[in-house]
Design a protein around this motif. Sequence first.
Motif, PDB file in Angstrom:
ATOM      1  N   UNK A 147     -34.443   5.197 -20.606  1.00 30.53           N
ATOM      2  CA  UNK A 147     -35.070   4.027 -20.081  1.00 30.53           C
ATOM      3  C   UNK A 147     -35.091   4.258 -18.423  1.00 30.53           C
ATOM      4  N   UNK A 148     -33.592   4.152 -18.005  1.00 31.32           N
ATOM      5  CA  UNK A 148     -33.588   4.037 -16.552  1.00 31.32           C
ATOM      6  C   UNK A 148     -34.269   5.426 -16.102  1.00 31.32           C
ATOM      7  N   UNK A 149     -34.257   6.607 -16.406  1.00 32.49           N
ATOM      8  CA  UNK A 149     -34.737   7.596 -15.908  1.00 32.49           C
ATOM      9  C   UNK A 149     -36.169   7.509 -15.609  1.00 32.49           C
ATOM     10  N   UNK A 150     -36.952   6.650 -16.462  1.00 33.02           N
ATOM     11  CA  UNK A 150     -38.347   6.420 -16.378  1.00 33.02           C
ATOM     12  C   UNK A 150     -38.773   5.319 -15.276  1.00 33.02           C
ATOM     13  N   UNK A 151     -37.914   4.515 -15.203  1.00 30.74           N
ATOM     14  CA  UNK A 151     -38.271   3.159 -14.296  1.00 30.74           C
ATOM     15  C   UNK A 151     -37.617   2.905 -13.106  1.00 30.74           C
ATOM     16  N   UNK A 156     -33.905   7.039  -1.129  1.00 27.84           N
ATOM     17  CA  UNK A 156     -33.027   7.765  -0.179  1.00 27.84           C
ATOM     18  C   UNK A 156     -32.327   7.050   0.824  1.00 27.84           C
ATOM     19  N   UNK A 157     -32.714   5.769   1.147  1.00 30.47           N
ATOM     20  CA  UNK A 157     -32.085   4.766   2.014  1.00 30.47           C
ATOM     21  C   UNK A 157     -30.825   4.344   1.618  1.00 30.47           C
ATOM     22  N   UNK A 158     -30.744   3.956   0.346  1.00 32.66           N
ATOM     23  CA  UNK A 158     -29.436   3.502  -0.213  1.00 32.66           C
ATOM     24  C   UNK A 158     -28.503   4.631  -0.894  1.00 32.66           C
ATOM     25  N   UNK A 159     -29.282   5.595  -1.420  1.00 24.97           N
ATOM     26  CA  UNK A 159     -28.552   6.520  -2.034  1.00 24.97           C
ATOM     27  C   UNK A 159     -28.410   6.073  -3.542  1.00 24.97           C
ATOM     28  N   UNK A 160     -29.049   4.942  -3.961  1.00 21.83           N
ATOM     29  CA  UNK A 160     -28.977   4.444  -5.312  1.00 21.83           C
ATOM     30  C   UNK A 160     -30.331   4.811  -6.177  1.00 21.83           C
ATOM     31  N   UNK A 161     -30.014   5.301  -7.481  1.00 19.81           N
ATOM     32  CA  UNK A 161     -31.025   5.626  -8.423  1.00 19.81           C
ATOM     33  C   UNK A 161     -30.510   5.353  -9.904  1.00 19.81           C
ATOM     34  N   UNK A 166     -26.783   3.567 -14.209  1.00 18.10           N
ATOM     35  CA  UNK A 166     -26.137   3.874 -15.464  1.00 18.10           C
ATOM     36  C   UNK A 166     -24.612   3.821 -15.372  1.00 18.10           C
ATOM     37  N   UNK A 167     -24.013   4.427 -14.358  1.00 19.49           N
ATOM     38  CA  UNK A 167     -22.741   4.770 -14.455  1.00 19.49           C
ATOM     39  C   UNK A 167     -21.849   3.305 -14.142  1.00 19.49           C
ATOM     40  N   UNK A 168     -22.575   2.351 -13.570  1.00 19.58           N
ATOM     41  CA  UNK A 168     -22.007   0.977 -13.567  1.00 19.58           C
ATOM     42  C   UNK A 168     -22.060   0.365 -14.893  1.00 19.58           C
ATOM     43  N   UNK A 169     -23.057   0.487 -15.633  1.00 18.48           N
ATOM     44  CA  UNK A 169     -22.695   0.194 -16.942  1.00 18.48           C
ATOM     45  C   UNK A 169     -21.948   0.815 -17.812  1.00 18.48           C
ATOM     46  N   UNK A 235     -40.150  -8.488  -6.936  1.00 20.55           N
ATOM     47  CA  UNK A 235     -40.918  -7.272  -6.691  1.00 20.55           C
ATOM     48  C   UNK A 235     -40.080  -6.419  -6.657  1.00 20.55           C
ATOM     49  N   UNK A 236     -39.526  -5.761  -7.661  1.00 20.79           N
ATOM     50  CA  UNK A 236     -38.581  -4.404  -7.912  1.00 20.79           C
ATOM     51  C   UNK A 236     -38.868  -3.755  -9.160  1.00 20.79           C
ATOM     52  N   UNK A 237     -38.180  -2.864  -9.157  1.00 17.46           N
ATOM     53  CA  UNK A 237     -38.346  -1.753 -10.292  1.00 17.46           C
ATOM     54  C   UNK A 237     -38.043  -2.202 -11.590  1.00 17.46           C
ATOM     55  N   UNK A 238     -37.316  -3.207 -11.745  1.00 15.24           N
ATOM     56  CA  UNK A 238     -36.845  -3.898 -12.884  1.00 15.24           C
ATOM     57  C   UNK A 238     -38.239  -4.365 -13.481  1.00 15.24           C
TER      58      UNK A 238
END
Length: 410
Positions: A147-151, A156-161, A166-169, A235-238
């Motif tokens: 699911x995460x991969x899809x949404x 690139x500014x934060x380096x987060x994706x 997933x790793x946090x979970x 207004x975010x990806x979630x």
Amino acid sequence: MKLGIVYNNFLAPKFAGGGAIHSYEVVKRLSKFFNVVYYPSSPVFSWNREIVLQRAKEIEREGIKVSPEFYSILDDQEKFKVRGIKKFLLSDKIAREVSKRYTVDVDFLYEPDHTSFDIFYLGKSTKFGLTLHEPLFYNNSLRYLRRLIKFYKFNPYTGKGFYTRFLYNELYSKPKYKRILKKYKPTFIAAVSKGSLEESGLEGEVLFPGNAFDSELLKLRNGGKEDYIVFWSRLNQDKGIHEIPDIIKRIQSKLSKKVKLILMGRFFDKYNERLFWNKVKKYGLNVEYLGFVSKERLYDTVSKAKLLIYPTHVDGFSLVVLEALAVGTPVVAYGIPAIRSVYSGLSAVKIVKEFDQEDMSRKACEILSSTEEDIEEITNEPKLLDFLKLHSSWDNVANAIKNIIVKYSI
């Protein structure tokens, strides 16, 4: 009966979301049934001292007694004030240290919003329970990753994706909560919807009703519709912000005409904001952005919309959907567990498979092509009116929680 409340966001220096509203409204009412003592939890001691003190006084004026030991702990605030990466790494240690400073003299402890680790340490010597407003963690790792991969796209500014989420979970939330739940087992776990328990793989009580809206919103129903779609939330990806332009484009293609979207709320960051507007420009969409508006303007705008589109991926209940229904606006939403468990069976909520933009646009077109009379028919069906009556009072939510606390305190 003496009830201890362990929580942080009553004293938060800024708006802390729907969970904080729920917690405040519920605890204020629980103080009518129980002798309530409030134990501010460890995150509080990282915040501005003067604001925290002011909030504590406001809470006491509402009839919620703050533990006297809180003020002496606040005098030593510098011991617990950490920021940045230290706040992440030391949160558990600080929660343990703060909990040692409190003397717990209650019959039962309750954490209303699952945001304070302190409840586990303070609850070592007494019964305690907590309520989930979102999944505590995601138990099915493979499903969560897919699911995460899809949404959850790369920034690139934060380096987060998707990989950081997933790793946090996998490395923090899931192992930590599983360990602590086993070591300090709660007397009960409750949730505002079955979905939060389902995603976490936990057993527990489901609050019914799990949330409420201001009954004044009902006055905005049946006041006429205008030809536009509405979306508001974080207004975010979630919440599927990147998918909204694609869905609107599909709707326009099916209807063979331009449709108007009114957007309200704050963008999560500049990068995601730019991606959204690039798509809007590329597709030539008609989007009116109102930003963060007053409640009066928000609800008036939603009440006149023909439809709320809500491609959410992360929710524990969704007050957005509840409030849209309260003002008489139908909804098309992704069928994540929280949405399904709360809103299934209501004609005014069209639930589609998560990520199925084609079906979402199809269901949206059905509503947009309907007459006002057709919309009023589905938003005034007896089942929905009964649902709204139940969810139109925080007293009902507080009573549901009170009953659970009494049940498990015996």
